[in-house]
Design an enzyme around this catalytic site. Sequence first.
Site, PDB file in Angstrom:
ATOM      1  N   ARG A 130       0.823  -1.230   0.000  1.00 15.78           N
ATOM      2  CA  ARG A 130       0.000   0.000   0.000  1.00 15.78           C
ATOM      3  C   ARG A 130       0.851   1.273   0.000  1.00 15.78           C
ATOM      4  O   ARG A 130       0.507   2.280   0.622  1.00 15.78           O
ATOM      5  CB  ARG A 130      -0.952   0.039   1.199  1.00 15.78           C
ATOM      6  CG  ARG A 130      -1.985  -1.013   1.228  1.00 15.78           C
ATOM      7  CD  ARG A 130      -2.924  -0.999   0.022  1.00 15.78           C
ATOM      8  NE  ARG A 130      -3.799  -2.142   0.130  1.00 15.78           N
ATOM      9  CZ  ARG A 130      -3.446  -3.347  -0.327  1.00 15.78           C
ATOM     10  NH1 ARG A 130      -2.309  -3.544  -0.974  1.00 15.78           N
ATOM     11  NH2 ARG A 130      -4.249  -4.375  -0.165  1.00 15.78           N
ATOM     12  N   SER A 188     -10.432   0.495   3.508  1.00 14.15           N
ATOM     13  CA  SER A 188      -9.726   0.323   4.787  1.00 14.15           C
ATOM     14  C   SER A 188      -9.152   1.662   5.217  1.00 14.15           C
ATOM     15  O   SER A 188      -8.448   2.310   4.439  1.00 14.15           O
ATOM     16  CB  SER A 188      -8.575  -0.674   4.624  1.00 14.15           C
ATOM     17  OG  SER A 188      -9.084  -1.900   4.174  1.00 14.15           O
ATOM     18  N   GLU A 218      -4.409   4.667   5.806  1.00 12.30           N
ATOM     19  CA  GLU A 218      -4.180   4.314   4.399  1.00 12.30           C
ATOM     20  C   GLU A 218      -4.483   5.481   3.450  1.00 12.30           C
ATOM     21  O   GLU A 218      -3.743   5.694   2.487  1.00 12.30           O
ATOM     22  CB  GLU A 218      -5.036   3.092   4.039  1.00 12.30           C
ATOM     23  CG  GLU A 218      -4.703   2.519   2.690  1.00 12.30           C
ATOM     24  CD  GLU A 218      -5.465   1.240   2.395  1.00 12.30           C
ATOM     25  OE1 GLU A 218      -5.287   0.250   3.118  1.00 12.30           O
ATOM     26  OE2 GLU A 218      -6.248   1.237   1.424  1.00 12.30           O
TER      27      GLU A 218
HETATM   28  C1  LIG Z   1     -15.381   1.100  -0.709  1.00 11.08           C
HETATM   29  C2  LIG Z   1     -13.901   1.204  -0.983  1.00 11.08           C
HETATM   30  C3  LIG Z   1     -13.136   0.059  -1.120  1.00 11.08           C
HETATM   31  C4  LIG Z   1     -11.757   0.148  -1.382  1.00 11.08           C
HETATM   32  N1  LIG Z   1     -11.028  -1.006  -1.521  1.00 11.08           N
HETATM   33  C5  LIG Z   1      -9.709  -0.942  -1.798  1.00 11.08           C
HETATM   34  C6  LIG Z   1      -8.945  -2.141  -1.950  1.00 11.08           C
HETATM   35  O1  LIG Z   1      -9.455  -3.249  -1.895  1.00 11.08           O
HETATM   36  N2  LIG Z   1      -7.615  -2.020  -2.191  1.00 11.08           N
HETATM   37  C7  LIG Z   1      -7.010  -0.807  -2.287  1.00 11.08           C
HETATM   38  O2  LIG Z   1      -5.798  -0.775  -2.512  1.00 11.08           O
HETATM   39  N3  LIG Z   1      -7.719   0.348  -2.157  1.00 11.08           N
HETATM   40  C8  LIG Z   1      -9.040   0.310  -1.905  1.00 11.08           C
HETATM   41  N4  LIG Z   1      -9.764   1.466  -1.754  1.00 11.08           N
HETATM   42  C9  LIG Z   1      -9.080   2.761  -1.841  1.00 11.08           C
HETATM   43  C10 LIG Z   1      -9.163   3.408  -3.244  1.00 11.08           C
HETATM   44  O3  LIG Z   1     -10.274   2.974  -3.950  1.00 11.08           O
HETATM   45  C11 LIG Z   1      -7.920   3.151  -4.082  1.00 11.08           C
HETATM   46  O4  LIG Z   1      -6.776   3.585  -3.398  1.00 11.08           O
HETATM   47  C12 LIG Z   1      -8.000   3.863  -5.429  1.00 11.08           C
HETATM   48  O5  LIG Z   1      -6.887   3.516  -6.219  1.00 11.08           O
HETATM   49  C13 LIG Z   1      -8.069   5.383  -5.315  1.00 11.08           C
HETATM   50  O6  LIG Z   1      -8.397   5.882  -6.599  1.00 11.08           O
HETATM   51  P1  LIG Z   1      -9.026   7.316  -6.799  1.00 11.08           P
HETATM   52  O7  LIG Z   1      -9.041   7.576  -8.268  1.00 11.08           O
HETATM   53  O8  LIG Z   1     -10.315   7.414  -6.098  1.00 11.08           O
HETATM   54  O9  LIG Z   1      -7.927   8.215  -6.096  1.00 11.08           O
HETATM   55  P2  LIG Z   1      -8.158   9.560  -5.271  1.00 11.08           P
HETATM   56  O10 LIG Z   1      -8.797   9.236  -3.972  1.00 11.08           O
HETATM   57  O11 LIG Z   1      -8.796  10.587  -6.098  1.00 11.08           O
HETATM   58  O12 LIG Z   1      -6.642   9.971  -4.982  1.00 11.08           O
HETATM   59  C14 LIG Z   1      -5.846   9.220  -4.081  1.00 11.08           C
HETATM   60  C15 LIG Z   1      -4.432   9.827  -4.079  1.00 11.08           C
HETATM   61  O13 LIG Z   1      -3.843   9.604  -5.355  1.00 11.08           O
HETATM   62  C16 LIG Z   1      -3.499  10.851  -5.959  1.00 11.08           C
HETATM   63  N5  LIG Z   1      -3.786  10.712  -7.392  1.00 11.08           N
HETATM   64  C17 LIG Z   1      -4.946  10.328  -7.965  1.00 11.08           C
HETATM   65  N6  LIG Z   1      -4.803  10.282  -9.303  1.00 11.08           N
HETATM   66  C18 LIG Z   1      -3.531  10.643  -9.565  1.00 11.08           C
HETATM   67  C19 LIG Z   1      -2.776  10.798 -10.761  1.00 11.08           C
HETATM   68  N7  LIG Z   1      -3.289  10.557 -11.970  1.00 11.08           N
HETATM   69  N8  LIG Z   1      -1.483  11.200 -10.661  1.00 11.08           N
HETATM   70  C20 LIG Z   1      -0.939  11.465  -9.446  1.00 11.08           C
HETATM   71  N9  LIG Z   1      -1.608  11.337  -8.286  1.00 11.08           N
HETATM   72  C21 LIG Z   1      -2.885  10.932  -8.355  1.00 11.08           C
HETATM   73  C22 LIG Z   1      -4.364  11.887  -5.278  1.00 11.08           C
HETATM   74  O14 LIG Z   1      -3.746  13.168  -5.323  1.00 11.08           O
HETATM   75  C23 LIG Z   1      -4.423  11.330  -3.870  1.00 11.08           C
HETATM   76  O15 LIG Z   1      -3.233  11.655  -3.187  1.00 11.08           O
HETATM   77  C24 LIG Z   1     -11.142   1.413  -1.492  1.00 11.08           C
HETATM   78  C25 LIG Z   1     -11.919   2.571  -1.349  1.00 11.08           C
HETATM   79  C26 LIG Z   1     -13.292   2.472  -1.089  1.00 11.08           C
HETATM   80  C27 LIG Z   1     -14.105   3.714  -0.951  1.00 11.08           C
END
Ligand SMILES: Cc1cc2nc3c(=O)[nH]c(=O)nc-3n(C[C@H](O)[C@H](O)[C@H](O)COP(=O)(O)OP(=O)(O)OC[C@H]3O[C@@H](n4cnc5c(N)ncnc54)[C@H](O)[C@@H]3O)c2cc1C
Length: 361
Positions: A181, A259, A353
């Site tokens: 992670r 998480s 996380e």
């Molecule tokens: C219900 C639920 C279940 C989840 N289950 C999991 C799981 O099983 N495993 C897991 O690993 N995660 C899980 N997550 C967390 C999350 O979904 C992941 O980490 C996902 O990859 C985040 O994507 P996002 O586009 O929403 O990122 P955001 O929340 O929009 O951004 C997260 C971070 O990444 C940065 N970021 C986003 N896009 C870029 C880019 N293109 N370039 C540079 N930086 C960027 C942002 O600035 C921020 O710091 C879960 C979340 C939820 C709500």
Amino acid sequence: MRPELADLRPESADLPPEPVGGEQLADHTTLRVGGPARRMITVETEAELVEAVRELDAAEEPVLVLGGGSNVLVGDAGFDGTVLKITTQGITEDTAACSGAVITVAAGEPWDPLVRYAVERGWSGLEAMSGVPGLVGATPIQNVGAYGAEVSELISTVRTLDRSTGQLKTLFPIECGFGYRTSRFKSDPGRFVVVSVTFQLPLGSMSQPIRYPELARVLGVEVGQRAAAAEVREAVLGLRAAKGMVLVDDDHDTWSVGSFFTNPIVDPATAGALPADAPRFSQPDGMVKTSAAWLIEQAGFSKGYGHGAARISGKHTLAVTNRGGATAAELITLAREIRAGVRTKFGIELVPEPVLVGCEL
Ligand SMILES: Cc1cc2nc3c(=O)[nH]c(=O)nc-3n(C[C@H](O)[C@H](O)[C@H](O)COP(=O)(O)OP(=O)(O)OC[C@H]3O[C@@H](n4cnc5c(N)ncnc54)[C@H](O)[C@@H]3O)c2cc1C
């Protein structure tokens, strides 16, 4: 120059500042918290993305890159800068029998539809990560993982805009600092904007070996065996739904970041001091991973625990959820209470996380 960027030029500094109070970030995050952004820009193409970041950096404007908002906890004061929403689209594929499917996916593509597409096309490897919310560009940031798989195992390159030079830069996995992670992108926040990700996926309708006992049980296979990738996807989606880990608009158990804490990785002495029934998973470097959910439960915080609208999910102890109307401050207070309880009982410090923006734990 894009019109909305024009007023970010240094020479326009005498213009009156745009009032804070535009887009509420609560409307762009899965926790539904977060105050206003001073400005929000949506970029639809790679060229727009690169131009926007270069312009903003030249103007020394604070930038928050936002994907699906599913791994950020934004404070109630919001973000005093420009939020960049990436909606770039496109998948290019190069499939050959010996190298598998080499696919390059734009950062703004949603993750789970990509997984479904890969399974349908007979590209193996992503199936165990079905149902994770968010966009492709965010997957390298925390090295997204689920049910024994991690994206880093399938990433061949990450194309970025390196904001320290303003130049595009392609990074190989060895340069990405991938860990559990985490990654270089998470430990050096803001330096790289992910433009696209290239995955190399084995060809075939069977999954990669199943590593997660709970998933193996549901599939009726032994750990280490394979199953049809389509069945693995369905099984994972079912398991995740039962834990509130698939987004459902009207299900408050999914108003979370997934998480909230990572599973602690501790030294053998700390692991040895835990009760006999504590989960312990040996790591290649001699350290031991234990279960954050187990620690939280044993410290006295059960499903549904909380105050007002800030509560642990009714379906999963690791998810801090907004039951509707919670503030970021209330969610942070709950997370601090949980972390302090685990520290007092076990001497282990839980690590959040999600990325915290304008707030701290
Ligand atoms: C219900 C639920 C279940 C989840 N289950 C999991 C799981 O099983 N495993 C897991 O690993 N995660 C899980 N997550 C967390 C999350 O979904 C992941 O980490 C996902 O990859 C985040 O994507 P996002 O586009 O929403 O990122 P955001 O929340 O929009 O951004 C997260 C971070 O990444 C940065 N970021 C986003 N896009 C870029 C880019 N293109 N370039 C540079 N930086 C960027 C942002 O600035 C921020 O710091 C879960 C979340 C939820 C709500």
